[in-house]
Design a protein around this motif. Structure first.
Motif, PDB file in Angstrom:
ATOM      1  N   SER A 132     -41.484  41.064  36.050  1.00 25.86           N
ATOM      2  CA  SER A 132     -42.175  40.374  35.039  1.00 25.86           C
ATOM      3  C   SER A 132     -41.872  38.762  35.259  1.00 25.86           C
ATOM      4  CB  SER A 132     -41.462  40.713  33.491  1.00 25.86           C
ATOM      5  OG  SER A 132     -41.801  42.008  33.565  1.00 25.86           O
ATOM      6  N   PHE A 133     -41.743  38.449  36.230  1.00 22.98           N
ATOM      7  CA  PHE A 133     -41.443  37.156  36.779  1.00 22.98           C
ATOM      8  C   PHE A 133     -42.887  36.499  37.048  1.00 22.98           C
ATOM      9  CE2 PHE A 133     -37.047  37.391  38.135  1.00 22.98           C
ATOM     10  CZ  PHE A 133     -36.369  36.247  37.551  1.00 22.98           C
ATOM     11  N   LEU A 142     -43.199  36.511  43.512  1.00 24.17           N
ATOM     12  CA  LEU A 142     -43.450  37.121  44.818  1.00 24.17           C
ATOM     13  C   LEU A 142     -42.189  37.197  45.913  1.00 24.17           C
ATOM     14  CD1 LEU A 142     -46.795  35.447  46.057  1.00 24.17           C
ATOM     15  CD2 LEU A 142     -46.162  37.922  46.010  1.00 24.17           C
ATOM     16  N   GLY A 143     -41.323  36.463  45.621  1.00 19.47           N
ATOM     17  CA  GLY A 143     -40.037  36.534  46.190  1.00 19.47           C
ATOM     18  C   GLY A 143     -39.389  37.750  46.036  1.00 19.47           C
ATOM     19  N   SER A 159     -45.973  40.678  36.470  1.00 16.36           N
ATOM     20  CA  SER A 159     -46.056  39.138  35.871  1.00 16.36           C
ATOM     21  C   SER A 159     -45.651  39.090  34.609  1.00 16.36           C
ATOM     22  CB  SER A 159     -47.589  38.745  36.461  1.00 16.36           C
ATOM     23  OG  SER A 159     -47.075  37.148  36.387  1.00 16.36           O
ATOM     24  N   GLY A 160     -45.894  37.896  34.034  1.00 14.75           N
ATOM     25  CA  GLY A 160     -45.328  37.539  32.654  1.00 14.75           C
ATOM     26  C   GLY A 160     -46.192  37.757  31.621  1.00 14.75           C
ATOM     27  N   LEU A 178     -35.755  45.854  35.997  1.00 18.41           N
ATOM     28  CA  LEU A 178     -36.515  44.876  35.634  1.00 18.41           C
ATOM     29  C   LEU A 178     -36.133  43.554  35.939  1.00 18.41           C
ATOM     30  CD1 LEU A 178     -38.762  43.888  33.157  1.00 18.41           C
ATOM     31  CD2 LEU A 178     -36.529  43.837  31.668  1.00 18.41           C
ATOM     32  N   ALA A 179     -36.891  42.950  36.370  1.00 18.76           N
ATOM     33  CA  ALA A 179     -36.745  41.450  36.812  1.00 18.76           C
ATOM     34  C   ALA A 179     -37.613  40.421  36.051  1.00 18.76           C
ATOM     35  CB  ALA A 179     -37.271  41.463  38.366  1.00 18.76           C
ATOM     36  N   CYS A 180     -36.778  39.642  35.479  1.00 27.35           N
ATOM     37  CA  CYS A 180     -37.673  38.495  34.558  1.00 27.35           C
ATOM     38  C   CYS A 180     -36.531  37.518  34.411  1.00 27.35           C
ATOM     39  CB  CYS A 180     -38.228  39.102  33.364  1.00 27.35           C
ATOM     40  SG  CYS A 180     -37.124  39.952  32.438  1.00 27.35           S
TER      41      CYS A 180
END
Length: 434
Positions: A132-133, A142-143, A159-160, A178-180
């Protein structure tokens, strides 16, 4: 236990020899391929052959953000544009954006350290990771994405934004990671509670959070409300993107991937290099990047380096989580914001004075920015309708320039405090200390 044990646990002597060889190669490459660095070397009377040990790093010139802007868009690239396979950039919020380019090998290196970072957090091919970055020119989405695919996880590139749909996907798709940004993790937690969804209904077990400062207290709240283990990741577009450093399970600092980056801590006033254990400004030299290498890039982030061996067995130096900034830049919802940007907008508008103040707060776990602006005497005594129209125009312009939605408050003339010295432009109410 390790993603790449050879590099992660390399004895310091071998690691430093590797760093020196890669540093010498980088210095030679930028000297011959980047006019900016060649001029900077010549001004110091330096040649690539003068770098004979890691201590000679201190002879090299610093790179600062204005160097990147002055060489917009491609003049700091060390390879022809035909070898660049991806371009990212900053939002350009203080003028021209900072443009960074990656060769195919750069993307391989980036996905390797992003994968290494995710492995630190225990993410594997058994996981379904929801990213969710933001995707796009921002390096965050993308990283992490490339690293997640490299570890073999099933990637959901949400995405966010669109919070309710994020939660629906998280629940229905069985997201386990989860990544954000940490603040958005708490927004998701709050929305889940409002939707009547218990964390036990989710499969989520781990989170990777970064792109803004956060505290141990915020970590505990995220972990409690989402029922996960939260890890801190660090990166910056100018150096690589997410994956420059990452917490291991010991959570006593973030390991900097020293086979790709040489970190330093300097006194931001004197530019003197400080020993391990002393706080100061983080400086990075990239030693594997082909497209956009940087020498001694001054991040303006304040931290501290620790060389003591980590119980996890990894030998790479650890950095404390970011303590603050040594310039006036704010990081709001992952976006860099400078007071000078606001000033430039106001100066373009004849009905507002150059007196303004930024108030940053964290409301319902989300950073918010209020911009208080004095208007002219004539304007303030005019009809309310004209003031509302002015407020709308300024907000629209600020939203566009800053890249985030802001709240604009018009105040009467001479309402804001004056200073005989350096103007105090910012009040940051966020409680970032534990």
């Amino acid at each position: 236990m390790y993603w790449n044990e050879i590099y992660e646990c390399m004895p310091r002597e071998g690691l430093e020899q590797l760093q020196l060889e890669r540093l010498q190669q980088t210095v030679t490459r930028v000297y011959h391929n980047v006019p900016h660095y060649r001029r900077a070397f010549q001004e110091k009377g330096l040649e690539p052959g003068d770098i004979k040990s890691l201590k000679d790093l201190q002879k090299l010139p610093f790179t600062v953000k204005t160097d990147l802007r002055d060489n917009y868009p491609y003049d700091l690239f060390a390879v022809p544009l035909s070898e660049i396979v991806r371009i990212h950039s900053s939002s350009g919020t203080t003028g021209k954006p900072i443009v960074v380019g990656y060769t195919r090998q750069d993307l391989n290196s980036w996905s390797e350290i992003a994968a290494r970072s995710l492995h630190f957090a225990g993410v594997s091919k058994q996981d379904v990771i929801q990213i969710s970055f933001g995707y796009g020119l921002f390096t965050g989405g993308l990283g992490i994405h490339d690293g997640a695919e490299r570890v073999g996880a099933s990637v959901i590139p949400t995405s966010g934004g669109n919070t309710q749909k994020q939660i629906m996907i998280m629940k229905d798709f069985g997201s386990t990671a989860l990544a954000c940004t940490p603040s958005y993790a708490l927004v998701l937690a709050e929305a889940m509670e409002e939707m009547g969804i218990d964390k036990e209904e989710m499969k989520l077990r781990v989170g990777i959070f970064g792109a803004e400062p956060w505290t141990q207290g915020m970590r505990r709240e995220i972990e409690n409300r989402l029922g996960i283990v939260a890890y801190d990741i660090y990166g910056l577009s100018e150096v690589m993107g997410p994956g420059v450093a990452m917490e291991c399970s010991e959570k006593i600092g973030l390991h900097i991937f020293e086979d790709h980056f040489i970190p330093e801590i300097i006194n931001p006033e004197t530019e003197e290099t400080l020993p391990y254990g002393e706080p100061g400004e983080l400086v990075f030299t990239s030693i594997t990047k082909e497209g956009f290498p940087v020498l001694r890039y001054r991040t303006r982030d304040l931290s501290c380096l620790h060389l003591e061996e980590c119980p996890c067995g990894r030998t790479h130096v650890r950095m404390d989580r970011i303590m603050g900034r040594c310039d006036d830049m704010l990081i709001i919802r992952g976006v860099n914001v400078f007071p000078s940007q606001v000033e430039s907008v106001l100066m373009e508008n004849g009905n507002a004075s150059p007196h303004y103040h930024l108030v940053v707060d964290r409301v319902n776990n989300l950073d918010v920015l209020e911009v208080q602006i004095e208007v002219s005497e004539d304007m303030f005594s005019d009809q309310v309708r004209r003031l509302e129209e002015l407020e709308r125009i300024i907000k629209q312009k600020l939203d566009s320039v800053l890249g985030i939605s802001v709240m604009v408050t018009l105040v009467e003339p001479k309402k804001l405090a004056r200073s005989e010295g350096k103007a105090k432009r910012v009040t940051d109410k966020r409680q970032l200390k534990d």
